[in-house]
Design an enzyme around this catalytic site. Structure first.
Site, PDB file in Angstrom:
ATOM      1  N   ASN A  99      39.656 -27.826  30.912  1.00 16.91           N
ATOM      2  CA  ASN A  99      40.904 -28.408  31.405  1.00 16.91           C
ATOM      3  C   ASN A  99      41.981 -27.335  31.311  1.00 16.91           C
ATOM      4  O   ASN A  99      42.468 -27.027  30.233  1.00 16.91           O
ATOM      5  CB  ASN A  99      41.255 -29.626  30.529  1.00 16.91           C
ATOM      6  CG  ASN A  99      42.614 -30.219  30.867  1.00 16.91           C
ATOM      7  OD1 ASN A  99      43.234 -29.849  31.861  1.00 16.91           O
ATOM      8  ND2 ASN A  99      43.078 -31.141  30.029  1.00 16.91           N
ATOM      9  N   TRP A 100      42.332 -26.776  32.471  1.00 19.49           N
ATOM     10  CA  TRP A 100      43.307 -25.673  32.465  1.00 19.49           C
ATOM     11  C   TRP A 100      44.725 -26.171  32.213  1.00 19.49           C
ATOM     12  O   TRP A 100      45.615 -25.367  31.984  1.00 19.49           O
ATOM     13  CB  TRP A 100      43.268 -24.934  33.804  1.00 19.49           C
ATOM     14  CG  TRP A 100      42.059 -24.060  33.999  1.00 19.49           C
ATOM     15  CD1 TRP A 100      40.963 -23.954  33.166  1.00 19.49           C
ATOM     16  CD2 TRP A 100      41.826 -23.149  35.081  1.00 19.49           C
ATOM     17  NE1 TRP A 100      40.076 -23.041  33.667  1.00 19.49           N
ATOM     18  CE2 TRP A 100      40.574 -22.529  34.843  1.00 19.49           C
ATOM     19  CE3 TRP A 100      42.545 -22.796  36.225  1.00 19.49           C
ATOM     20  CZ2 TRP A 100      40.036 -21.570  35.723  1.00 19.49           C
ATOM     21  CZ3 TRP A 100      42.006 -21.856  37.104  1.00 19.49           C
ATOM     22  CH2 TRP A 100      40.768 -21.250  36.848  1.00 19.49           C
ATOM     23  N   LYS A 101      44.943 -27.465  32.347  1.00 19.89           N
ATOM     24  CA  LYS A 101      46.305 -28.018  32.243  1.00 19.89           C
ATOM     25  C   LYS A 101      47.236 -27.267  33.205  1.00 19.89           C
ATOM     26  O   LYS A 101      46.785 -26.829  34.255  1.00 19.89           O
ATOM     27  CB  LYS A 101      46.787 -27.959  30.793  1.00 19.89           C
ATOM     28  CG  LYS A 101      45.765 -28.598  29.837  1.00 19.89           C
ATOM     29  CD  LYS A 101      46.275 -28.821  28.468  1.00 19.89           C
ATOM     30  CE  LYS A 101      45.161 -29.471  27.633  1.00 19.89           C
ATOM     31  NZ  LYS A 101      45.577 -29.806  26.282  1.00 19.89           N
ATOM     32  N   GLY A 132      45.200 -28.921  21.019  1.00 19.51           N
ATOM     33  CA  GLY A 132      46.103 -27.772  21.038  1.00 19.51           C
ATOM     34  C   GLY A 132      46.667 -27.395  19.678  1.00 19.51           C
ATOM     35  O   GLY A 132      47.617 -26.620  19.591  1.00 19.51           O
ATOM     36  N   HIS A 186      44.318 -38.619  30.166  1.00 14.02           N
ATOM     37  CA  HIS A 186      44.500 -37.599  29.127  1.00 14.02           C
ATOM     38  C   HIS A 186      45.717 -37.978  28.274  1.00 14.02           C
ATOM     39  O   HIS A 186      46.679 -38.540  28.792  1.00 14.02           O
ATOM     40  CB  HIS A 186      44.697 -36.228  29.781  1.00 14.02           C
ATOM     41  CG  HIS A 186      44.661 -35.112  28.788  1.00 14.02           C
ATOM     42  ND1 HIS A 186      45.747 -34.794  28.009  1.00 14.02           N
ATOM     43  CD2 HIS A 186      43.663 -34.277  28.415  1.00 14.02           C
ATOM     44  CE1 HIS A 186      45.408 -33.793  27.200  1.00 14.02           C
ATOM     45  NE2 HIS A 186      44.146 -33.463  27.426  1.00 14.02           N
ATOM     46  N   SER A 199      40.797 -28.762  20.401  1.00 11.84           N
ATOM     47  CA  SER A 199      40.623 -27.473  19.716  1.00 11.84           C
ATOM     48  C   SER A 199      39.161 -27.064  19.574  1.00 11.84           C
ATOM     49  O   SER A 199      38.743 -26.567  18.525  1.00 11.84           O
ATOM     50  CB  SER A 199      41.323 -27.495  18.349  1.00 11.84           C
ATOM     51  OG  SER A 199      42.712 -27.675  18.519  1.00 11.84           O
ATOM     52  N   GLY A 203      40.410 -27.295  26.310  1.00 13.03           N
ATOM     53  CA  GLY A 203      41.690 -26.879  26.877  1.00 13.03           C
ATOM     54  C   GLY A 203      41.861 -25.377  26.733  1.00 13.03           C
ATOM     55  O   GLY A 203      41.325 -24.594  27.520  1.00 13.03           O
ATOM     56  N   GLY A 204      42.575 -24.969  25.700  1.00 19.76           N
ATOM     57  CA  GLY A 204      42.944 -23.563  25.487  1.00 19.76           C
ATOM     58  C   GLY A 204      41.802 -22.572  25.700  1.00 19.76           C
ATOM     59  O   GLY A 204      41.958 -21.585  26.429  1.00 19.76           O
ATOM     60  N   GLU A 253      48.100 -36.349  27.276  1.00 19.47           N
ATOM     61  CA  GLU A 253      49.371 -35.809  27.785  1.00 19.47           C
ATOM     62  C   GLU A 253      49.903 -36.662  28.932  1.00 19.47           C
ATOM     63  O   GLU A 253      51.108 -36.710  29.177  1.00 19.47           O
ATOM     64  CB  GLU A 253      49.184 -34.334  28.187  1.00 19.47           C
ATOM     65  CG  GLU A 253      49.022 -33.456  26.955  1.00 19.47           C
ATOM     66  CD  GLU A 253      48.180 -32.211  27.140  1.00 19.47           C
ATOM     67  OE1 GLU A 253      47.964 -31.782  28.294  1.00 19.47           O
ATOM     68  OE2 GLU A 253      47.731 -31.652  26.110  1.00 19.47           O
ATOM     69  N   GLU A 310      39.231 -37.671  22.463  1.00 13.97           N
ATOM     70  CA  GLU A 310      40.133 -36.570  22.135  1.00 13.97           C
ATOM     71  C   GLU A 310      41.214 -37.066  21.181  1.00 13.97           C
ATOM     72  O   GLU A 310      42.240 -37.599  21.629  1.00 13.97           O
ATOM     73  CB  GLU A 310      40.810 -36.053  23.408  1.00 13.97           C
ATOM     74  CG  GLU A 310      39.867 -35.472  24.422  1.00 13.97           C
ATOM     75  CD  GLU A 310      40.577 -34.433  25.271  1.00 13.97           C
ATOM     76  OE1 GLU A 310      40.164 -33.285  25.251  1.00 13.97           O
ATOM     77  OE2 GLU A 310      41.574 -34.780  25.932  1.00 13.97           O
TER      78      GLU A 310
HETATM   79  P1  PGA Z   1      42.555 -27.996  23.498  1.00 13.52           P
HETATM   80  O1  PGA Z   1      42.793 -29.134  24.599  1.00 13.52           O
HETATM   81  O2  PGA Z   1      41.123 -27.553  23.607  1.00 13.52           O
HETATM   82  O3  PGA Z   1      43.524 -26.898  23.859  1.00 13.52           O
HETATM   83  O4  PGA Z   1      42.848 -28.595  22.167  1.00 13.52           O
HETATM   84  C1  PGA Z   1      41.826 -30.107  24.843  1.00 13.52           C
HETATM   85  C2  PGA Z   1      42.328 -31.082  25.878  1.00 13.52           C
HETATM   86  O5  PGA Z   1      43.507 -31.439  25.867  1.00 13.52           O
HETATM   87  O6  PGA Z   1      41.559 -31.532  26.763  1.00 13.52           O
END
Ligand code: PGA
Length: 256
Positions: free
Chosen positions: A14-16, A176, A100, A216, A237-238, A102, A170
């Site tokens: 997930n590049w966000k 993050g 998600h 993470s 994500g990251g 977010e 999640e």
């Molecule tokens: P993260 O994000 O790996 O940066 O913690 C995961 C996500 O939000 O899908």
């Protein structure tokens, strides 16, 4: 619930709201150089909407599928700024991340996520439906009830087969932050989600639906998470922004 050996692994990036056009192209080139297709491990990349078309035009290895990070809850019409399910299909998507944390933070409710999930299924997109408790909910001993009510609310009365559905657990406090859930906590919650699915959709669907962990995930912790019997993959994500790290996480999905 058992049955682990019959399920593939799925690693989704997930590049966000990251990656310029140039960075996306550079990622695709480097990733294509490093990526080694593996039996039993599917890979999905979810870039921002604007790079979907470009990446679907053969910039990524052909085994890699594309996903979007969100989708409108309407089919078409006067919804400025929204992107519909059929547009995502046209742009080469096979998956879409829905609910998600977010997005939930921006006001998406279970009812909204349910409607988006319904439309995704209708358009042959595989939803990756995200659920997860906040830190305070875990501290209050409400982690399980929160997650179960999100699963029930987001999937209420929907019909799907195991191939059409992916769920991602999640925990919000792990996203993050570098504060990854322990493998035991990830297993406890993914297995609970599977039991809930069994109640809602029956044994066969529940035992074959992929349930991912996200929050993470890194090359260092991926293997211990993916070894858990009910953890069928990762939503990353990251670490998905770095081709080397992402490829290393994909390799961790190889059967143990
Ligand atoms: P993260 O994000 O790996 O940066 O913690 C995961 C996500 O939000 O899908």
């Amino acid at each position: 619930m058992g049955g682990k050996t019959t399920r593939n692994k799925l690693i989704a990036g997930n590049w966000k709201m990251n990656m310029s056009r140039q960075e996306s192209i550079a990622f695709a080139e480097e990733f294509s150089r490093l990526y080694q297709p593996m039996a039993g491990v599917k890979t999905v990349i979810c870039p921002p909407f604007v790079w979907l078309d470009m990446l679907s035009a053969d910039k990524l290895p052909q085994q890699v599928e594309l996903g979007a990070q969100n989708m409108a809850q309407e089919v078409r019409g006067a919804f400025t700024g929204e992107v519909s399910a059929s547009m995502l299909v046209d742009a080469g998507c096979r998956y879409v991340i829905l609910g998600h944390s977010e997005r939930r933070q921006m006001g998406e409710t279970d009812a909204v996520i349910r409607e988006k999930t319904r439309l995704a299924l209708l358009h042959n997109l595989i939803p990756i439906v995200c659920v997860g408790e906040r830190e305070q909910e875990r501290k209050n001993g409400q982690a399980q009830s929160t997650v179960l009510s999100q699963v029930r609310g987001s999937l209420a009365d929907l019909e799907y087969t195991s191939e059409q559905m992916v769920i991602a657990y999640e925990p919000v406090w792990a996203i993050g932050t570098g504060n990854t859930a322990s493998a035991a906590d990830a297993e406890e919650m993914t297995s609970l989600i599977r039991s809930c699915l069994q109640e809602m959709a029956g044994y066969a669907t529940a035992s074959n639906t992929l349930i991912l962990y996200g929050g993470s995930v890194t090359p260092d912790n991926a293997r211990s998470l993916l070894e858990q019997p009910d953890v069928d993959g990762a939503l990353v994500g990251g670490a998905s922004l770095d081709p080397t790290k992402f490829c290393s996480i994909i390799t961790s999905g190889r059967s143990h």
